[in-house]
Design an enzyme around this catalytic site. Structure first.
Site, PDB file in Angstrom:
ATOM      1  CG  ASP A   1      36.563  20.184  25.016  1.00 61.81           C
ATOM      2  OD1 ASP A   1      37.187  19.258  24.448  1.00 61.81           O
ATOM      3  OD2 ASP A   1      35.329  20.329  24.924  1.00 61.81           O
TER       4      ASP A   1
ATOM      5  CG  MET B   1      30.839  19.295  28.667  1.00 61.26           C
ATOM      6  SD  MET B   1      32.128  20.516  28.948  1.00 61.26           S
ATOM      7  CE  MET B   1      33.496  19.441  29.329  1.00 61.26           C
TER       8      MET B   1
END
Length: 883
Positions: A137, A25
């Protein structure tokens, strides 16, 4: 923008120093926030995601929610935003390592170390879920472990990071418009892989995968490629811990299997419930040595002592308060710390052992948690204290007036100063701003807050104050003087809903506009309970009912339906939630009860002393401990009349009975058959009445406009009222018999008094100040031997009676049967002329003057103690706080 090639560059006020790591990310940098000169972990989102408009909007929205999470095991988010097209997230920089690095190359962490680690992560997740935020996550790389020293005897602290990249409970997508999955495939729940919305159950699945890895050292489905991993999550059976670790308890197989169940509805009700089952499987704590590995064994053994880490921190606190240090950091159970009065005691949530007791002095009462601190209302010192749960350090913040209720919201502490109808705002830098709020009257009241508003309630009014402007923008006439709780919306959308208890048997539901939308009343065998303090936890409202020895649970989003009653909690008075449980304190019994929110199982521990508020902060349960002796627990000293001299409160004046003006600047007293008024310093005396004799204790109306008193005549005595300037004197009772001891209700609408016809026992009556009968007579409240006294919140009347033993009785409004609070030793039948009762302004204690002796007692009947300094007194009254 590639900051990795431009170290030393600046982004949104942060100076980039070096790269800490890189992921799917984005990149994480060590940066300095130039304005505050503090290090931060600055995460810069990869351009592929930043260019996704849906991700950009969600990232900014969810980062704001993440920044509002205040939990000891959540990395604080300082800032999030966009600068020059770059999305960034600034978090606290934690020196240490991540769990992925600790697990890499190891055979796992022993159960004694895994259990507290999983518990801490679960508590962080449940906190986020209560705000409507899904992490999405959960993985070892997002679990940070900070090491406090250079040796193996220092402690670790666990943090869960990257909440700013989680997804909302209301999000409909789990991938970006470019098709990129926003999670780590080793920990993805089957429903997420199938494209269903992420939920708290998906976080629990990931946590169970992480727990499996902690015990075995490997992920649940180690496969050669990503597609095989995703297939295994959806279709293959949950792997058994015992297949890799036959030395561990087989109970772990069942716990992991349920946590990783393919269907979300088959998993535990919460991450906390999963963690508790995991901890149970790890008991009793066995010493399991990690395999010997170069430069790793000491680190893994230290993690095996994570359970002792919280104990070691508590030992630091206990040592500061005079407690001894245990012989070893890895002690399986924390030492029990002696609990003393005028302190706040900390309990370990798992064992319920007292692990710290910090003397704060004064009169600790209400507690609140927020901004990583425990906040303590001290009515005696007219202050709010902030306490650091880790170090035990306290700071005293003056509020000028006694705080009667406390809450935390919008990043600030809010204290209700019920005696003067004001709210004190305490900012993060401990500056205090006091503002008036348009409440009906004085009283203890209640207060609640969310991110945008503060609600305050006293007696029959509720006021809403906007945090941004500091001004009241909502007002309602109803009840709500006992407890308030602001229930957050289910997701990112929606409005906060306010719930409150009216002090009798009703819990009200309001919208944020203060409009009553539903009510809920609970009774037990036909007897109304007395609803008290409230809290919100795990989607339910929890309410204490002191008189019924119960706690009630409601489902607010079902209109108050689905209620459950938890029995056998002795005289509950305060309630809080956190660390996986609901916590209830009993003031008079000195007990703390833990309620499992899933099973409703209860466990109780007894402390010494008289308990005040309760709160959860720093992973511990804190309770205020007050003196058992009510005389030591008085937050203010009363003035009294002794041998014709009014003593205390800064004045000396002649008089037999007296009453204070609501603002505390004047007093009125009976002398020589007339009413007199004087300043608080005893000068500027003037006569208010003339004519027939005026006697008995005068009572000032709450607004300071009227004074009620007794005037005697040939046919008996009457209750009269007169304006505070001496005009418009007129009777409000007919004068048929003896009318004595007028007491004005806190809302100024009615006057309570003792009434008796010739040959009959005196009874308690209530009359409107206009002379029309309101409630009328209370047939069971009879044999009065002195004037009644209203509680500061107007819900109860205390009076002296000889009906079933000589003592103090309490009558709760809307209930017909009074209850004896306390029997004064050695006291028999008293005369009205020498018995007086006064409530303390905080509503916690009563002062009783009977037969020339004075006593202090808590309002629940405990802590009876003599007041030798007041012996010989004939009248007693607290002086109100002066503005």
């Amino acid at each position: 923008m590639d900051l990795g090639t431009r170290l030393g560059s600046r982004l949104a006020g942060y100076r980039i120093e070096r790269m800490l790591g890189r992921g799917g990310m984005g990149v994480v940098y060590l940066a300095e926030q130039e304005r505050l000169h503090r290090p931060v972990a600055l995460k810069v989102i990869t351009p592929e995601l930043a260019d996704d408009s849906r991700f950009r909007r969600r990232f900014l929205r969810e980062s704001e929610i993440a920044a509002s999470i205040d939990h000891p095991h959540v990395i604080p988010v300082y800032d999030a935003g966009e600068s020059d097209g770059v999305l960034y997230l600034a978090m606290r920089y934690v020196e240490g390592t991540d769990l992925a690095s600790i697990l890499r190359g190891s055979d796992g962490i022993p159960p004694a170390g895994s259990a507290p680690l999983i518990s801490h992560i679960a508590a962080a997740l449940d906190c986020a879920h209560s705000r409507g935020l899904i992490h999405r996550d959960v993985k070892p790389g997002n679990v940070l472990v900070s090491h406090s020293g250079d040796d193996d005897q220092s402690t670790d602290h666990v943090y869960l990071s990257d909440f700013g990249l989680g997804t909302s409970a209301t999000s409909l997508r789990t991938v970006t418009s470019t098709g990129q999955v926003l999670g780590s495939i080793e920990y993805l729940a089957p429903e997420v892989i199938s494209g269903e919305p992420a939920s708290a159950a998906a976080d629990q699945y990931a946590l169970a995968c992480l727990a499996y890895q902690c015990l075995t050292g490997q992920v649940p489905y180690p496969r050669e490629n990503g597609m095989a991993v995703l297939w295994a999550h959806v279709h293959e059976p949950v792997p058994r811990v015992s297949a890799l670790r036959p030395d561990l308890d087989p109970a772990f197989d069942d716990v992991i299997a349920r946590g990783m169940a393919k269907a979300p509805e088959d998993r535990y009700d919460s991450c906390g419930a999963f963690a508790r089952a995991f901890v149970d499987a790890a008991q009793p704590p066995a010493v399991v040595h990690a395999p010997s590995r170069p430069r790793r064994s000491s680190r893994l053994l230290l993690l095996a002592g994570l359970a002792a880490a919280a104990i070691a921190v508590a030992v630091v606190i206990a040592t500061r308060s005079g407690s001894s240090t245990p012989s070893a950091v890895h002690s399986p159970a924390p030492p029990r710390v002696h609990v003393a009065a005028q302190s706040v005691a900390a309990l370990d949530p798992a064992t319920m052992s007292t692990i710290a007791d910090i003397h704060v002095g004064g009169m600790p009462a209400q507690l609140a948690s927020g901004a990583g601190k425990l906040w303590i209302a001290d009515s005696r010192r007219r202050a709010v204290l902030s306490l650091d749960p880790a170090s035990g350090h306290t700071h005293t913040i003056s509020t000028r007036f006694p705080p009667t209720a406390l809450t935390f919201g919008g990043g600030r502490v809010w204290a209700l100063l019920g005696g003067v109808r004001k709210i004190a705002l305490i900012s993060p830098n401990r500056r205090v701003h006091v503002a008036h709020v348009p409440l009906c009257c004085q009283g203890t009241g209640a207060i609640a807050a969310d991110k945008a508003h503060v609600w305050a309630a006293i007696e029959d009014t509720t006021v809403r104050v906007a945090i941004r402007s500091g001004r009241a923008d909502g007002f309602a006439h109803d009840t709500g003087s006992i407890g308030l709780v602001a229930v957050p919306p289910a997701g990112a959308a929606g409005r906060t809903v306010l719930w409150d208890s009216d002090g009798h048997a009703t819990v009200w539901r309001r919208t944020s506009g203060l409009k009553v939308t539903a009510t809920k009343t609970v009774a037990n065998g036909g007897a109304d309970g007395r609803a008290g303090a409230l809290t919100f936890y795990r989607g339910h409202i929890w309410v204490v009912a002191t008189a019924l020895n119960q706690v009630w649970r409601f489902a607010p989003r079902q209109g108050g339906g689905g209620n459950r009653v938890i029995q056998g909690i002795d005289a509950p008075t305060a309630i809080a939630a956190g660390a996986g449980y609901v916590w209830v304190a009993s003031a008079s019994r000195g007990t703390v009860t833990r309620i499992d929110p899933d099973t409703l199982a209860v466990r109780m521990v007894r402390l010494s002393g008289h308990l005040g508020g309760i709160a959860v902060a720093g992973g511990r349960v804190w309770v205020a401990v007050q003196p058992t002796d009510a005389a030591k627990g008085m937050s203010q000293q009363p003035a009294y009349s002794n041998d014709g001299q009014i003593i205390g409160g800064g004045n000396v004046e002649r008089g037999d009975a007296f009453g204070w003006a609501p603002d505390g600047t004047r007093l009125v007293y009976a002398r020589g058959g007339h009413l007199w008024m004087a300043r608080a310093d005893g000068i500027a005396r003037r006569q208010l009445t003339s004519g027939p004799e005026a006697d008995s204790a005068p009572a000032w109306s709450p607004n300071g406009a009227w004074i009620a008193f007794v005037r005697s005549g040939t046919s008996g005595s009457q209750i009269w009222t007169v304006r505070s300037d001496g005009s418009d004197a007129h009777p409000v009772t007919p004068g048929l018999g003896e009318d004595l001891g007028p007491a004005w209700s806190p809302d100024g609408a009615t006057i309570a008094y003792s009434h008796a016809l010739s040959g009959e026992a005196p009874r308690l009556w209530v009359v409107h100040d206009t002379g029309t009968v309101g409630v009328g007579a209370h047939p069971e409240a009879s044999h009065l031997a002195g004037p009644p006294a209203w509680s500061p919140d107007g819900t109860e009347l205390a009076y002296w009676s000889t009906y079933q033993g000589s003592g103090v009785y309490l009558l709760r409004l809307h209930q017909s049967v009074p209850a004896m609070v306390v029997n004064i030793p050695g006291s028999e039948s008293q005369q009205a002329a020498d018995t007086r009762i006064a409530w303390s302004p905080d509503g916690r204690t009563l002062i009783v003057v009977a037969d020339g002796r004075a006593w202090a007692v808590y309002a629940d009947g405990s802590g009876l103690s003599p007041l030798p300094a007041l012996d010989g007194a004939t009248s007693v009254a607290y002086r109100p706080a002066t503005p």
